[in-house]
Write a protein that holds these residues in place. Structure first.
Motif, short mmCIF file in Angstrom:
data_model
loop_
_atom_site.label_atom_id
_atom_site.label_comp_id
_atom_site.label_asym_id
_atom_site.label_seq_id
_atom_site.Cartn_x
_atom_site.Cartn_y
_atom_site.Cartn_z
N THR A 192 -17.15 2.50 48.68
CA THR A 192 -18.37 1.71 48.47
C THR A 192 -19.21 2.39 47.40
N THR A 193 -19.83 1.57 46.57
CA THR A 193 -20.68 2.12 45.52
C THR A 193 -21.80 2.96 46.13
N GLU A 194 -22.28 3.90 45.35
CA GLU A 194 -23.30 4.83 45.83
C GLU A 194 -24.54 4.11 46.36
N ASP A 195 -24.87 2.96 45.75
CA ASP A 195 -26.05 2.21 46.19
C ASP A 195 -25.77 1.33 47.41
N GLY A 196 -24.53 1.34 47.91
CA GLY A 196 -24.18 0.55 49.09
C GLY A 196 -24.02 -0.93 48.82
N ALA A 197 -23.99 -1.31 47.55
CA ALA A 197 -23.95 -2.73 47.20
C ALA A 197 -22.56 -3.35 47.33
N ILE A 198 -21.52 -2.62 46.89
CA ILE A 198 -20.19 -3.24 46.78
C ILE A 198 -19.12 -2.31 47.32
N THR A 199 -18.25 -2.86 48.17
CA THR A 199 -17.05 -2.17 48.61
C THR A 199 -15.88 -2.81 47.88
N LEU A 200 -15.01 -1.97 47.32
CA LEU A 200 -13.84 -2.43 46.56
C LEU A 200 -12.59 -2.30 47.43
N GLU A 201 -11.85 -3.39 47.53
CA GLU A 201 -10.63 -3.39 48.34
C GLU A 201 -9.49 -4.08 47.60
N PRO A 202 -8.26 -3.60 47.85
CA PRO A 202 -7.10 -4.33 47.33
C PRO A 202 -6.74 -5.45 48.28
N VAL A 203 -6.13 -6.48 47.77
CA VAL A 203 -5.62 -7.55 48.62
C VAL A 203 -4.28 -7.96 48.02
N TYR A 204 -3.36 -8.39 48.85
CA TYR A 204 -2.00 -8.65 48.39
C TYR A 204 -1.67 -10.13 48.45
N CYS A 205 -2.41 -10.90 47.74
CA CYS A 205 -2.23 -12.31 47.43
C CYS A 205 -3.40 -13.10 47.98
N LEU A 206 -4.07 -13.75 47.06
CA LEU A 206 -5.18 -14.63 47.41
C LEU A 206 -4.76 -16.09 47.37
N GLY A 207 -3.47 -16.34 47.07
CA GLY A 207 -2.98 -17.72 47.01
C GLY A 207 -3.53 -18.48 45.81
N ASN A 208 -3.90 -17.76 44.78
CA ASN A 208 -4.46 -18.37 43.58
C ASN A 208 -3.60 -18.00 42.36
N CYS A 209 -2.30 -17.97 42.58
CA CYS A 209 -1.36 -17.47 41.57
C CYS A 209 -1.42 -18.23 40.25
N VAL A 214 -18.69 1.54 57.53
CA VAL A 214 -19.62 0.47 57.22
C VAL A 214 -19.39 0.04 55.77
N PRO A 215 -19.15 -1.25 55.54
CA PRO A 215 -18.90 -1.70 54.16
C PRO A 215 -20.20 -1.91 53.40
N GLY A 216 -20.06 -2.11 52.10
CA GLY A 216 -21.21 -2.44 51.27
C GLY A 216 -21.72 -3.84 51.61
N LYS A 217 -22.80 -4.20 51.01
CA LYS A 217 -23.38 -5.53 51.25
C LYS A 217 -22.44 -6.63 50.77
N HIS A 218 -21.62 -6.33 49.74
CA HIS A 218 -20.65 -7.28 49.20
C HIS A 218 -19.26 -6.65 49.21
N ILE A 219 -18.25 -7.49 49.48
CA ILE A 219 -16.86 -7.04 49.48
C ILE A 219 -16.16 -7.68 48.29
N LEU A 220 -15.66 -6.84 47.39
CA LEU A 220 -14.92 -7.30 46.22
C LEU A 220 -13.46 -6.93 46.41
N GLN A 221 -12.60 -7.94 46.48
CA GLN A 221 -11.17 -7.71 46.65
C GLN A 221 -10.44 -8.13 45.38
N VAL A 222 -9.53 -7.26 44.94
CA VAL A 222 -8.75 -7.53 43.73
C VAL A 222 -7.31 -7.78 44.16
N CYS A 223 -6.76 -8.92 43.72
CA CYS A 223 -5.39 -9.26 44.07
C CYS A 223 -4.43 -8.33 43.34
N ARG A 224 -3.46 -7.82 44.10
CA ARG A 224 -2.46 -6.91 43.54
C ARG A 224 -1.06 -7.49 43.63
N ALA A 225 -0.95 -8.78 43.88
CA ALA A 225 0.36 -9.42 43.99
C ALA A 225 1.00 -9.55 42.59
#
Length: 166
Positions: A111-128, A74-85
């Motif tokens: 996911t943060t202890e409070d369940g607020a944010i899940t941190l994920e890597p992403v491999y290109c958001l097309g915003n280079c 189960v993910p957090g309430k918010h999904i934060l993805q960081v581009c790693r490209a």
């Protein structure tokens, strides 16, 4: 999770299986539908999926674990993805990643202890052109600095607190 919640999840998965099982190459569309609905793909659903699509449980698990997009928790309430490209790395995303991990006290796929944010890597958001980039709940942000990400995180946490207070 309560028995009622588990029953609801099982019912939703069964409905997605019924809708997608006759499609050619049904596994990926089915997995996407389940995750879009639930936010994750429960590991205990692999046997239902495998039976419906005439696959082994190992094949379903292999596909889920191969693609970084799929979650099994189960993910957090918010999904934060960081581009790693490459472009984002060249513009400082590795330092930004470390800042975020330290600020949230989590690593990727956590996911943060409070369940607020899940941190994920992403491999290109097309915003280079605007590296480094992050995506928060489907919205892409460019030229992200430590102070900008701190503000985004604070806003995300505030929405969680406001929704819980309501």
């Amino acid at each position: 999770m309560s028995q009622n919640q588990l029953a609801q999840i099982h019912l939703k998965i069964t409905r997605h299986i019924e809708k997608h099982s006759q499609l050619p190459g049904a596994l990926l569309p089915l997995l996407h539908a389940i995750q879009d609905d639930l936010g994750f793909i429960p590991e205990d659903s692999y046997s239902l999926i495998s039976k419906a699509l005439n696959l082994s449980v190992a094949e379903v698990h292999g596909v889920v674990s191969f693609y970084h997009h799929f979650r099994t928790q189960v993910p957090g309430k918010h999904i934060l993805q960081v581009c790693r490209a490459e472009s984002c790395q060249a513009m400082g995303s590795e330092a930004l990643e470390q800042h975020i991990k330290s600020h949230l006290s989590v690593d990727f796929h956590e996911t943060t202890e409070d369940g607020a944010i899940t941190l994920e890597p992403v491999y290109c958001l097309g915003n280079c052109a605007c590296s480094p980039a992050v995506m928060l709940d489907g919205d892409v942000y460019g030229r992200v600095s430590a102070s900008k990400i701190d503000g985004l995180i604070a806003c995300a946490r505030e929405t969680v607190m406001n929704s819980e207070a309501a």
